[in-house]
Design a protein around this motif. Structure first.
Motif, PDB file in Angstrom:
ATOM      1  N   PRO A 115      -1.991   8.606  -4.814  1.00 53.04           N
ATOM      2  CA  PRO A 115      -1.174   8.829  -5.013  1.00 53.04           C
ATOM      3  C   PRO A 115       0.332   9.517  -5.667  1.00 53.04           C
ATOM      4  CG  PRO A 115      -1.045   7.064  -6.656  1.00 53.04           C
ATOM      5  CD  PRO A 115      -2.820   6.910  -6.179  1.00 53.04           C
ATOM      6  N   ILE A 116      -0.528  10.255  -6.261  1.00 52.97           N
ATOM      7  CA  ILE A 116       0.602  11.595  -7.250  1.00 52.97           C
ATOM      8  C   ILE A 116      -0.510  12.627  -6.560  1.00 52.97           C
ATOM      9  CG2 ILE A 116       1.455   9.705  -8.596  1.00 52.97           C
ATOM     10  CD1 ILE A 116      -0.700  10.588 -10.917  1.00 52.97           C
ATOM     11  N   ALA A 117      -1.032  13.240  -5.734  1.00 55.79           N
ATOM     12  CA  ALA A 117      -2.131  13.911  -5.955  1.00 55.79           C
ATOM     13  C   ALA A 117      -0.714  15.132  -5.585  1.00 55.79           C
ATOM     14  CB  ALA A 117      -2.697  13.874  -4.629  1.00 55.79           C
ATOM     15  N   HIS A 118       0.243  14.841  -4.750  1.00 55.85           N
ATOM     16  CA  HIS A 118       1.228  16.286  -4.357  1.00 55.85           C
ATOM     17  C   HIS A 118       1.756  16.096  -5.184  1.00 55.85           C
ATOM     18  CE1 HIS A 118      -1.542  15.897  -1.011  1.00 55.85           C
ATOM     19  NE2 HIS A 118      -1.617  14.445  -0.828  1.00 55.85           N
ATOM     20  N   LEU A 119       2.168  15.980  -6.269  1.00 55.32           N
ATOM     21  CA  LEU A 119       3.503  15.664  -6.608  1.00 55.32           C
ATOM     22  C   LEU A 119       2.942  17.261  -8.643  1.00 55.32           C
ATOM     23  CD1 LEU A 119       4.580  12.261  -8.057  1.00 55.32           C
ATOM     24  CD2 LEU A 119       5.153  13.924  -6.152  1.00 55.32           C
TER      25      LEU A 119
ATOM     26  N   MET B 113       0.718  -1.555   0.209  1.00 58.08           N
ATOM     27  CA  MET B 113      -0.118  -0.212   0.237  1.00 58.08           C
ATOM     28  C   MET B 113       1.285   1.207  -0.054  1.00 58.08           C
ATOM     29  SD  MET B 113      -3.029   1.220   2.224  1.00 58.08           S
ATOM     30  CE  MET B 113      -4.037   2.514   2.062  1.00 58.08           C
ATOM     31  N   ALA B 114       0.431   2.378  -0.880  1.00 59.52           N
ATOM     32  CA  ALA B 114       1.101   3.721  -0.429  1.00 59.52           C
ATOM     33  C   ALA B 114      -0.197   4.040  -0.281  1.00 59.52           C
ATOM     34  CB  ALA B 114       1.737   4.019  -2.342  1.00 59.52           C
ATOM     35  N   PHE B 115       0.282   5.104   0.944  1.00 56.83           N
ATOM     36  CA  PHE B 115      -1.244   5.690   1.788  1.00 56.83           C
ATOM     37  C   PHE B 115      -0.796   7.157   1.300  1.00 56.83           C
ATOM     38  CE2 PHE B 115      -1.036   3.380   5.316  1.00 56.83           C
ATOM     39  CZ  PHE B 115      -0.779   2.558   5.324  1.00 56.83           C
ATOM     40  N   GLU B 116      -2.081   8.176   1.040  1.00 57.14           N
ATOM     41  CA  GLU B 116      -2.229   9.460   0.635  1.00 57.14           C
ATOM     42  C   GLU B 116      -0.798  10.147   1.858  1.00 57.14           C
ATOM     43  OE1 GLU B 116      -5.638  11.531   2.323  1.00 57.14           O
ATOM     44  OE2 GLU B 116      -4.275  12.994   0.423  1.00 57.14           O
TER      45      GLU B 116
ATOM     46  N   LYS C  26      12.430  14.263   6.801  1.00 56.35           N
ATOM     47  CA  LYS C  26      12.202  15.666   6.984  1.00 56.35           C
ATOM     48  C   LYS C  26      12.910  16.644   6.973  1.00 56.35           C
ATOM     49  CE  LYS C  26      15.587  15.658  10.794  1.00 56.35           C
ATOM     50  NZ  LYS C  26      15.907  15.229  11.735  1.00 56.35           N
ATOM     51  N   GLU C  27      14.097  15.709   4.961  1.00 55.30           N
ATOM     52  CA  GLU C  27      14.552  16.753   5.188  1.00 55.30           C
ATOM     53  C   GLU C  27      14.018  16.719   3.228  1.00 55.30           C
ATOM     54  OE1 GLU C  27      18.541  14.637   5.168  1.00 55.30           O
ATOM     55  OE2 GLU C  27      18.965  15.670   6.813  1.00 55.30           O
ATOM     56  N   LEU C  28      13.352  16.027   2.949  1.00 57.18           N
ATOM     57  CA  LEU C  28      12.272  16.111   1.563  1.00 57.18           C
ATOM     58  C   LEU C  28      11.088  16.969   1.618  1.00 57.18           C
ATOM     59  CD1 LEU C  28      12.252  12.105   1.303  1.00 57.18           C
ATOM     60  CD2 LEU C  28      13.891  13.439   0.542  1.00 57.18           C
ATOM     61  N   SER C  29      10.354  17.787  -0.053  1.00 61.85           N
ATOM     62  CA  SER C  29       9.765  17.803  -0.105  1.00 61.85           C
ATOM     63  C   SER C  29       8.536  17.171   0.338  1.00 61.85           C
ATOM     64  CB  SER C  29       9.326  19.206  -1.203  1.00 61.85           C
ATOM     65  OG  SER C  29       9.632  17.509  -2.570  1.00 61.85           O
ATOM     66  N   GLY C  30       7.161  17.362  -0.172  1.00 61.58           N
ATOM     67  CA  GLY C  30       5.933  16.840  -0.061  1.00 61.58           C
ATOM     68  C   GLY C  30       5.588  16.010  -1.045  1.00 61.58           C
ATOM     69  N   GLY C  31       6.494  16.739  -2.053  1.00 64.12           N
ATOM     70  CA  GLY C  31       5.996  15.591  -3.625  1.00 64.12           C
ATOM     71  C   GLY C  31       7.251  14.579  -3.521  1.00 64.12           C
TER      72      GLY C  31
ATOM     73  N   ARG D 106       8.992  12.963  -0.498  1.00 65.92           N
ATOM     74  CA  ARG D 106       8.386  11.912   0.018  1.00 65.92           C
ATOM     75  C   ARG D 106       7.053  11.107  -0.136  1.00 65.92           C
ATOM     76  NH1 ARG D 106       6.423  15.977   5.224  1.00 65.92           N
ATOM     77  NH2 ARG D 106       9.075  17.160   5.779  1.00 65.92           N
ATOM     78  N   GLN D 107       6.338  12.029  -1.263  1.00 67.08           N
ATOM     79  CA  GLN D 107       5.302  10.752  -1.817  1.00 67.08           C
ATOM     80  C   GLN D 107       5.608   9.695  -2.366  1.00 67.08           C
ATOM     81  OE1 GLN D 107       1.834  12.760  -4.027  1.00 67.08           O
ATOM     82  NE2 GLN D 107       1.164  11.221  -3.671  1.00 67.08           N
ATOM     83  N   ARG D 108       6.657  10.349  -3.748  1.00 69.94           N
ATOM     84  CA  ARG D 108       7.190   9.280  -4.580  1.00 69.94           C
ATOM     85  C   ARG D 108       8.279   8.459  -3.272  1.00 69.94           C
ATOM     86  NH1 ARG D 108      10.604  13.050  -7.771  1.00 69.94           N
ATOM     87  NH2 ARG D 108       9.759  14.822  -6.601  1.00 69.94           N
TER      88      ARG D 108
END
Lengths: 374, 287, 373
Positions: free
Chosen positions: A164-168, A79-82, A136-141, A143-145
């Motif tokens: 899975p790609i909503a925040h990119l 599973m890839a969590f939102e 914590k050093e990553l941007s939202g996009g 982290r999603q990946r």
């Protein structure tokens, strides 16, 4: 490649019904999209299939076997969590590798193989230069990946992808839409994919399940849904700009049944007329996609369909398309989608053509498309 | 105009802070002074702030060395009392962590009847003044034969260390998003694997902080140590009473002992600042 | 009247660290928002648009430059004297107050009579469809409802000369956004409001704004109407940022055969008209160039008269309702084409595709600027 089935699945959180009597079956290796607004029950459904939430009633079956009482680990799903759910104390590399190091699996994966697989999926998602960083050093996009990578690295029976790609950003979303689909097709893994964006659903899904507050409104291919949305809700959700909805009455004109919208009459195809007659409907809603109304310039009126006069109130630019808001003499407005090339300005008087086949009729009480009634 | 007002406010607050610091730090300063003064200087009036410092008090307290001819000798058991404190406090904290961490985890994650009642009751033990329970405890301890034993004290000290540890650790566990455990379950880990590989690493700073704070509380405890210990097992805090003998009070030595006693707490308190890091799960979950 | 003039405005953070270390969030920003205009500050996160808005609002100090509201220099005026209404990205609703009281708050602060307040709230509530929830507290509302309450509170301020909005609909789902875009624009027009709106979503800017200020890394990239920005982007950033699906960028080189200039992309050569040939030669023709072409301007199958054409492989076909996106592959590069209706093409087909010369945007790869500047 499993056949996943939900039979009368209901999920309640206290008094709140998140999913109500949901039933559908996937084919082996199919990518089914759960499409719906926030709160429709998409995440809850995925969590029940994963096994991290209990089913209040109903059953979940994989290849015919009821799995309600199986642990998530036993169900062999990924599973890839939102909301990403990354392990903050582990590096990106370790996060992605985590599933491969679980007690049951660890023996099958040598350190070298782990490294190879992590690199492969990281390159696919363009995060291979971030492997040493912490979440914590990553941007939202990013982290999603990483969350997506952790899911894709496995070869499970079912992929569960929650937005899975909503925040990119737009470019990445477009690219990944295609790439994810290919990734899934190549491996033939049955997949449940959720989204609120109907374009994404159309692009990626073999079939689409439209959910509204936990209830299945329609299931089918994008063509089926787009040509005959089963309800008012479905029409709303697969259309941007939103579908035109106008209250209408049923009126008999000569031998035909037509729609009366504040005095303007609209012709309907024969099968729809038959349904209306059979169900004896009076009050309905007329629905028509903005792109299906076209400017009409010819001299002679067409034999089918309806032509209406109107004044353009204002025009919205949408990149390669324009949206015009038009008001008619009978005082109802509708939106129409035009190509960017059309020169339309506020104040223009124009004629518009409403094709018979383009008109959807919904029963006002049940909100359902009359074609599907009776 | 703005700038002036700003400065006045700043000056007033700085002055206020300095006064506050002096007020709080003065007693410590006084005790420290006492610990390096001769007995004559200690009791002199008006108080002497300038004097010849001496380390004799420390040597008597720590080493038991009497100054020939000049001073009373008090047999020093101070090092033993200090060791007792170490044993009891370490023991108490270890037991609290062993029992409390799982308890905190279950309070954070599971639902069961009477959960909040239980949690609050446990916490309320810390609210109750020690004086209320000390007499019954004394009687119980004597009856059970654990009066004056190390294990007895460690058990008694749980009233001080356990409620607080559970309460703090529960917060730390609750801070870990449930989703991480969900993800780990899907990744194929059992509850023990998840606890070991996901939860514990994430609360490790929390455990350290809680342990240190519990240690400080246990170390500073006076009443329980005073009543429930025998001379053999007496911790260091009540042992300071020993400097009050029948005829006189050995101020200088008491002060020296006090200064030595407060050192562990002080060092740990400075150390702990690094560990009280909230937001240890930053980046794990969106939002 | 209520026009806003931003003139050579800079914003520094950490100035104490000295000129080398300070963060320049906004650099030399100059633009005007006319009375009754809907102006959008558009750009990715960190571009300086929110800092600019906050300086106009008075929530941040202006490091350098001047801001005029209604002809009056407002640099030193506190927010409450600037006659603004503002809607925040995080809604900023007062939790203990009901929706009604939340919206009434700014009016009561200005001592409006209760009857007038009731009237105005009724109008705004009807407009934003929140009449049924006037008695609820914010905690009971969904994100979309909270957003509309926040907007209502900003719109109800009749005395406000300008209305400022900071990403007011970014956290809502697609359907609600679509509805609110239409509602907001309608309210702005009907009430003649002057609005300055911050967003990172180019669709919002294109559909609602009369004028758009595109920013990136603190600098204004281009100011113009949505159509200007879409048809005539001045640089690579604006061209790539505006338009969905995003513009395709092809790396090309400039070659000359005699007096005829060509733009070369792999094995394809595109002849250039004389003015462009001259302009590119002047800019030292050896520069690398980027050819930009919007997905909607690509035609499949036929060769367009007076256009450029190429041949490529169909990588994928995405049906999107009344349009479809065909991804083409040319020498390893993916090019997106957006076509009306569904496409008959299949993966693996080799196709010819082309586009009109005027639709080709040419940019200098090192400066990013459009050659048509």
């Amino acid at each position: 490649m499993v056949e996943l089935e939900l039979r009368n699945v209901t999920k309640k959180y206290g008094n709140l019904v998140a999913v109500k009597d949901l039933s559908f079956k996937t084919k082996k290796g199919e990518l089914i999209v759960l499409l719906g607004p926030p709160g429709a029950g998409k995440s809850s459904t995925l969590k029940m299939v994963a096994g991290i939430e209990d089913v209040t009633s109903g059953s979940i079956l994989m290849d015919g076997q009821v799995v309600n009482h199986f642990d998530p680990a036993e169900r062999d799903v990924a599973m890839a969590f939102e909301t990403y759910a990354l392990y903050p104390h582990l590096s990106v590399f370790e996060n992605i590798a985590f599933p491969l190091r679980s007690p049951k699996r660890a023996h099958a994966f040598s350190e070298e193989l782990v490294r190879k697989k992590v690199l492969e999926v990281a390159q696919f998602l363009e995060i291979d230069m971030l492997l040493e960083r912490k979440p914590k050093e990553l941007s939202g996009g990013q982290r999603q990946r990483v969350s997506l990578a952790r899911c894709l690295i496995r070869e499970p029976k079912v992929f569960l992808l929650d937005e899975p790609i909503a925040h990119l950003d737009a470019k990445l979303r477009h690219r990944l839409r295609r790439e994810l689909k290919k990734w899934q097709e190549e491996r033939g893994t049955t997949t449940l994919y959720t989204t609120t964006d109907y374009l994404e659903a159309f692009s990626v899904g073999d079939r689409i399940v439209v959910l509204n507050r936990g209830i299945l409104e329609q299931m089918g291919t994008w063509e089926e849904i787009y040509s005959h949305p089963a309800s008012h809700f479905v029409g709303m959700i697969v259309s941007d700009p939103p579908m035109n909805y106008l209250d209408a009455r049923i009126v008999a004109k000569d031998t035909e049944i037509v729609l009366d919208v504040k005095g303007s009459l609209f012709k309907l195809p024969a099968n729809v007329q038959a349904k209306i007659r059979a169900m004896n409907l009076q009050e309905v809603i007329m629905g028509i996609f903005p792109s299906k109304i076209v400017p009409f310039a010819a001299e002679t009126l067409p034999s089918s369909g309806t032509v209406i006069d109107g004044v353009v109130k204002f025009v919205e630019l949408r990149g390669s398309r324009k949206i015009a808001f038009v008001s008619t003499d009978r005082n109802f407005t509708f939106t129409i989608q035009l190509s960017g090339e059309e020169s339309v300005r506020a104040g223009d008087r124009m004629r518009y053509f409403f094709g018979e086949e383009a008109i959807q009729v919904f029963d006002r009480q049940s909100q359902r498309n009359v074609i599907y009634l009776g | 105009m703005n700038r002036e007002r700003f400065s006045v406010v700043k000056i007033v607050s700085i002055v206020g802070l300095i006064l506050l610091m002096l007020w709080t730090a003065f007693p410590l300063y006084w005790v420290f002074n006492m610990s390096i003064q001769t007995p004559l200087d200690v009791i002199s009036y008006p108080p002497k702030f300038v004097f010849d410092a001496t380390l004799e008090n420390y040597s008597v307290v720590l080493l038991g060395k009497a100054w020939l001819g000049k001073y009373e000798t008090v047999q020093t058991d101070f090092p033993r009392y200090f060791l007792n404190s170490l044993i009891v406090c370490f023991g108490a904290v270890a037991l609290s962590m062993l029992v409390g961490v799982p308890a905190a985890y279950s309070l954070a994650r599971y639902r069961f009847r009477g959960k909040e009642n239980f949690a609050f009751t446990l916490l309320s033990f810390r609210f109750a003044p020690g004086l209320i329970v000390i007499l019954p405890l004394f009687v119980i301890f004597r009856r059970l034969g654990i009066y004056g034993t190390y294990h007895g004290m460690v058990l008694a000290y749980q009233l001080i260390t356990l409620p607080f540890s559970v309460w703090l650790m529960r917060g730390f566990f609750e801070d870990i998003p449930m989703e991480l455990e969900h993800a780990a379950r899907i990744d194929g880990y059992s509850w023990w694997g998840i606890f070991r590989k996901v939860d514990l690493p994430l609360v490790a700073p929390g455990i350290a902080a809680t342990a240190i704070l519990s240690f400080i509380f246990a170390w500073n405890e006076f009443l329980f140590g005073y009543i429930l210990s025998s001379d053999v097992t007496r911790p260091v805090t009540p042992s300071l009473m020993g400097f009050i003998s029948y005829e006189q009070v050995l101020w200088g030595q008491m002060a020296a002992a006090a200064i030595i006693t407060l050192l562990p707490s002080l060092i740990l308190a400075i150390f702990i600042q690094r560990y009280l890091v909230r937001g240890l799960t930053f980046g794990a979950v969106k939002g | 009247m209520a026009e806003v003039r931003v003139e050579h405005v800079w914003k520094f953070y950490r100035e104490e660290a000295g000129a080398a270390q300070r963060v320049e969030a906004v650099k030399d920003a100059t633009f005007r928002c006319e009375d009754k205009e809907f102006l959008c500050l558009l750009g990715p996160s960190g571009c300086g648009k929110t800092s600019t808005l906050r300086m106009i609002a008075g929530l941040e100090k202006i490091s350098r430059g001047d801001i005029y509201i209604g002809g009056r220099r407002v640099n030193d005026l506190p927010p409450k004297d600037r006659m603004l209404a503002m809607s925040f990205e995080s809604y900023a609703l007062y939790p203990p107050l009901s929706v009604y009281d939340n919206i009434a708050f700014p009016l009561r602060a200005r001592k409006y009579p209760e009857s007038k307040i009731k009237e105005k709230i009724a109008i705004v509530a009807d407009l934003l469809d929140i009449s049924d929830i006037l008695n609820f507290k914010p905690a009971r509302l969904s994100g979309g409802e909270q957003q509309r309450v926040s907007l209502a509170r900003a719109l109800v301020r009749e005395d406000a000369q300008i209305t400022l909005m900071d990403e007011p609909i970014s956290h809502l789902d697609a359907q609600l956004k679509a509805k609110l875009r239409i509602d907001l624009k309608r309210i702005q027009r009907e009430w003649g409001l002057t609005v300055i709106y911050v967003t990172h979503d180019q669709l919002e800017a294109l559909s609602m704004a009369d004028k758009v200020v595109v920013m990136n890394l603190g600098e204004i990239q281009q100011v113009g109407s949505p159509e200007d920005l879409y048809e005539r982007p001045r640089n690579l950033f604006v061209a790539g940022f505006i338009g969905e699906p995003p513009m395709n960028f092809l790396d090309c080189t400039f070659v000359e055969e005699g007096t005829q200039g060509y733009l070369k992309f792999h094995e394809f050569s595109f002849p250039l008209p004389p003015e462009l040939t001259q302009a590119m030669r002047r800019e030292n023709g050896k520069e690398k160039w980027v050819l930009g072409i919007r997905p909607g301007d690509i035609v499949l199958g036929a060769k367009v008269g007076d256009g450029y054409s190429m041949k490529g492989l169909v990588y994928s076909v995405e049906p999107l309702g009344e349009s479809s996106i065909v991804t083409l592959e040319v020498n390893g590069q993916k090019i997106f084409a957006e076509l009306a209706g569904s496409s008959e093409e299949e993966e693996g087909n080799v196709v010819v595709f082309s586009f009109h010369k005027e639709k080709a945007h040419i940019f200098n790869a090192s400066t990013g600027k459009s050659i048509k500047e």
